[in-house]
Design a protein around this motif. Structure first.
Motif, PDB file in Angstrom:
ATOM      1  N   GLU A   1       1.998   3.392  -5.702  1.00  0.00           N
ATOM      2  CA  GLU A   1       2.668   2.118  -5.484  1.00  0.00           C
ATOM      3  C   GLU A   1       3.213   1.994  -4.073  1.00  0.00           C
ATOM      4  N   ARG A   2       3.127   0.775  -3.557  1.00  0.00           N
ATOM      5  CA  ARG A   2       3.655   0.455  -2.240  1.00  0.00           C
ATOM      6  C   ARG A   2       4.544  -0.775  -2.356  1.00  0.00           C
TER       7      ARG A   2
ATOM      8  N   PHE B   1      -4.220  -3.129   4.072  1.00  0.00           N
ATOM      9  CA  PHE B   1      -3.810  -4.528   4.166  1.00  0.00           C
ATOM     10  C   PHE B   1      -4.679  -5.251   5.193  1.00  0.00           C
TER      11      PHE B   1
ATOM     12  N   SER C   1      -2.024  -0.264  -6.095  1.00  0.00           N
ATOM     13  CA  SER C   1      -3.238   0.448  -5.684  1.00  0.00           C
ATOM     14  C   SER C   1      -3.683  -0.027  -4.300  1.00  0.00           C
ATOM     15  N   GLN C   2      -4.618   0.727  -3.716  1.00  0.00           N
ATOM     16  CA  GLN C   2      -5.183   0.326  -2.432  1.00  0.00           C
ATOM     17  C   GLN C   2      -5.885  -1.019  -2.543  1.00  0.00           C
TER      18      GLN C   2
ATOM     19  N   SER D   1       2.678  -3.213  -4.822  1.00  0.00           N
ATOM     20  CA  SER D   1       1.231  -3.041  -4.938  1.00  0.00           C
ATOM     21  C   SER D   1       1.001  -1.722  -5.666  1.00  0.00           C
TER      22      SER D   1
ATOM     23  N   GLU E   1      -5.237  -3.424  -4.564  1.00  0.00           N
ATOM     24  CA  GLU E   1      -4.235  -4.475  -4.691  1.00  0.00           C
ATOM     25  C   GLU E   1      -3.598  -4.788  -3.330  1.00  0.00           C
ATOM     26  N   THR E   2      -3.387  -3.755  -2.520  1.00  0.00           N
ATOM     27  CA  THR E   2      -2.863  -3.964  -1.169  1.00  0.00           C
ATOM     28  C   THR E   2      -3.859  -4.782  -0.353  1.00  0.00           C
TER      29      THR E   2
ATOM     30  N   ARG F   1      -3.691  -8.397  -1.317  1.00  0.00           N
ATOM     31  CA  ARG F   1      -2.529  -9.081  -0.704  1.00  0.00           C
ATOM     32  C   ARG F   1      -2.865  -9.507   0.716  1.00  0.00           C
TER      33      ARG F   1
END
Length: 138
Positions: A129-130, A40, A6-7, A4, A9-10, A13
């Motif tokens: 990124e995560r 998330f 960005s926040q 991920s 994008e997280t 998901r």
């Protein structure tokens, strides 16, 4: 495993996962502070149609969101030290309530979670990124 960037994008998901969730689901989130667990969960809430702001229940231990496709019970085990504290908040009753239980720091009391728990692990990578890993057997 996914990355991920960005926040948002997280959160996306989490929202995507929510589309597949049904009554009685348990999601165990693990990872360091700031790794993306709460973002998330915000996505899961959005995917379930839960209105309003979603915040981490670090000090209250659980936030209940009853409005949405399914009820959402958002837990944070970070400050808990003993299994008896879970009993005191009625954790077993939440597991049987036909909602979705999302638990941050779930690995602190792995033994209290049902076998059906879906595990999601977060790691901080470079910058924003995560790494997000889904594992049903954690």
């Amino acid at each position: 495993m996914i990355i991920s960037a960005s926040q948002s994008e997280t959160e996306a998901r989490g929202e995507s996962l929510a589309q597949k969730l049904g009554p009685g689901e348990v999601i165990g989130l693990t990872g360091d502070v700031g790794a993306g667990k709460t973002h998330f969960t915000k996505g899961i809430a959005r995917g379930l149609g839960v209105p309003g702001e979603i915040t981490s229940p670090t000090f209250t231990l659980v936030h209940e969101y009853e409005r949405g496709r399914l009820p959402l019970y958002h837990f944070d085990f970070y400050r808990l030290e003993r299994l008896e504290e879970l009993v005191a908040i009625g954790f077993e009753e939440y597991l049987d309530a036909n909602g979705v239980c999302v638990i941050e720091w779930a690995d602190r009391f792995r033994e209290a979670l049902p076998e059906r728990t879906r595990w999601v692990h977060f790691e901080i990578a470079a910058g924003d990124e995560r790494q997000i890993a889904f594992d049903s057997s954690r």
